[in-house]
Write a protein that holds these residues in place. Structure first.
Motif, mmCIF file in Angstrom:
data_model
loop_
_atom_site.group_PDB
_atom_site.id
_atom_site.type_symbol
_atom_site.label_atom_id
_atom_site.label_comp_id
_atom_site.label_asym_id
_atom_site.label_seq_id
_atom_site.Cartn_x
_atom_site.Cartn_y
_atom_site.Cartn_z
ATOM 1 N N LYS A 82 -17.016 -25.619 -22.258
ATOM 2 C CA LYS A 82 -17.129 -24.023 -21.514
ATOM 3 C C LYS A 82 -18.220 -23.787 -19.997
ATOM 4 N N SER A 95 -15.773 -19.965 -17.491
ATOM 5 C CA SER A 95 -14.444 -20.129 -18.496
ATOM 6 C C SER A 95 -14.417 -20.949 -19.664
ATOM 7 N N VAL A 108 -7.458 -24.317 -18.256
ATOM 8 C CA VAL A 108 -8.011 -23.462 -18.189
ATOM 9 C C VAL A 108 -7.934 -21.461 -18.151
ATOM 10 N N CYS A 109 -8.862 -21.449 -19.069
ATOM 11 C CA CYS A 109 -8.702 -19.566 -19.458
ATOM 12 C C CYS A 109 -9.515 -19.528 -18.427
ATOM 13 N N VAL A 110 -9.578 -18.303 -18.317
ATOM 14 C CA VAL A 110 -10.755 -18.075 -16.779
ATOM 15 C C VAL A 110 -10.931 -16.575 -17.441
ATOM 16 N N SER A 111 -11.738 -15.747 -17.077
ATOM 17 C CA SER A 111 -11.907 -14.234 -16.690
ATOM 18 C C SER A 111 -12.443 -13.518 -15.339
ATOM 19 N N GLN A 142 -13.057 -19.671 -10.150
ATOM 20 C CA GLN A 142 -12.938 -20.328 -11.276
ATOM 21 C C GLN A 142 -11.790 -21.565 -11.607
ATOM 22 N N TYR A 163 -4.956 -16.467 -18.811
ATOM 23 C CA TYR A 163 -6.033 -15.120 -17.820
ATOM 24 C C TYR A 163 -6.707 -14.581 -19.441
ATOM 25 N N GLY A 165 -9.770 -14.511 -20.194
ATOM 26 C CA GLY A 165 -11.174 -15.194 -20.796
ATOM 27 C C GLY A 165 -11.994 -13.708 -20.487
#
Ligand code: SF4
Length: 350
Positions: A82, A95, A108-111, A142, A163, A165
């Motif tokens: 993280k 992220s 990847v998990c993005v904000s 990110q 997407y 986050g």
């Protein structure tokens, strides 16, 4: 009088070409510069080594170049990483890199927003309120920066982007879509990722789901469902009061009819709240609409002050088995990164 210095990444390639020609630079320099700004993800002017130093200096004096700075990087025992990023105006976003080497998946998990205006009761981000939307390049960056982390830590490029986050992507619609466009655009414009590698996850805003279809969106869509009837969903996701399940189902039917893109339901299992077999039966009904859908059941990660508990193993398995026995494609996702608060619903800049 104050003058605002323009961020270089708000300038298109044709405008950069015109500018550099007016500075007596050859046209190809604009393309080199553009490639650094986007496809190569430079993090400062000095990284742009194929541009002459005097040109870099002039650019530095003329423009700002905002970039996310890593403030804290935490690594979980299971390999999840993280990163807390600092924006140029001192906001913090997060992220999460989720490596699953055995499946060859690096996600990847993005904000998409600083905080969130929705107030889902199980989510730590919702308690922060919404501070501002992220720009398209803050979302895009990110991915670029976590891709670099992924290559350094695992010797592998990212394979997927979700997407999911901080923030509701469809409430930052234009920037979200522009970031997806960049991710899929070939260099020098972007990273050239396959559209099917990208998933936008929404708490459910019917009008914007239709809008995605109308705008020719080519990637996947996940609905954070978490309850299969309106009464329950209202209690955990207030957005459901104005976007009830039937409206969402009709929007998804419209989305699928127009795009044929992949749709999934995310379903966090809460002990004795939404994990009974009656809940499973209701969920099966929502899987029999006019679009194919898969269900991802997610283990809940308790956050401070929330009244939910995670479903016990036997209940979770029985729930998943009920779905599978009724023809639903279902996956149970064990939570990752729990020890660093990187799991679903835990992102809150702690
Ligand atoms: S779950 Fe998503 S939409 Fe709901 S409050 Fe959290 S970040 Fe916002």
């Amino acid at each position: 009088m104050t003058t605002t210095v323009r961020d270089i990444r708000t300038i298109s390639l044709p405008d950069l070409e015109a500018l550099l020609l007016s500075w007596n630079e050859p046209r190809f320099r604009a393309r080199q510069l553009y490639e650094w700004l986007w496809a190569k993800g430079a993090t400062d002017w000095d990284a742009m080594t194929n541009l002459p130093k005097p040109l870099r200096q002039r650019l530095r004096e003329t423009f700002t170049f905002h970039i996310l700075r890593a403030e804290v990087v935490q690594r979980s025992a299971d390999g999840t990483m993280k990163t807390r990023w600092l924006t140029h105006d001192d906001h913090r976003i997060e992220s999460v890199l989720i490596p699953v080497p055995e499946d060859g998946r690096y996600t990847v998990c993005v904000s998409t927003q600083v905080g969130c205006s929705l107030t889902c009761s199980f989510c730590a981000t919702g308690r922060m309120g919404r501070k501002r939307n992220l720009t398209a390049y803050e979302i895009y960056d990110q991915v670029v920066l976590v891709n670099r982390q992924c290559q350094e830590a695992y010797g592998h490029a990212l394979t997927n982007v979700v997407y999911m986050g901080m923030g509701e992507p469809l409430l930052n619609y234009a920037n979200t879509l522009e970031s997806v466009r960049r991710l899929t655009a070939p260099p020098p414009e972007g990273l050239g990722m396959g559209a099917h590698r990208i998933t936008i996850s929404t708490a459910g805003i019917a009008k914007m789901i239709r809008q995605l279809a109308d705008d020719g969106y080519r990637s996947n869509l996940a609905l954070s469902l978490h309850a299969a009837d309106d009464a329950k969903r209202n209690t955990i996701m207030p957005i459901n009061e104005t976007n009830h399940l039937e409206a969402l189902m009709q929007a998804l039917e419209y989305f699928y009819a127009r795009t044929h893109n992949r749709i999934s339901y995310e379903y966090i299992a809460f002990e004795r709240f939404n994990d009974t077999l009656e809940d499973a039966a209701r969920l099966v009904r929502l899987c029999r609409r006019r679009f194919p859908v898969r269900v991802n059941i997610i283990e809940y990660n308790p956050i401070e002050g929330a009244s939910f508990e995670k479903s016990d193993e036997n209940r979770l398995n029985a729930f998943a088995a009920y779905l599978a026995n009724h023809g639903v494609t279902v996956t149970v996702r064990r939570s990752r990164g729990k020890d660093i608060d990187a799991a679903c619903g835990q992102l809150a800049n702690k």
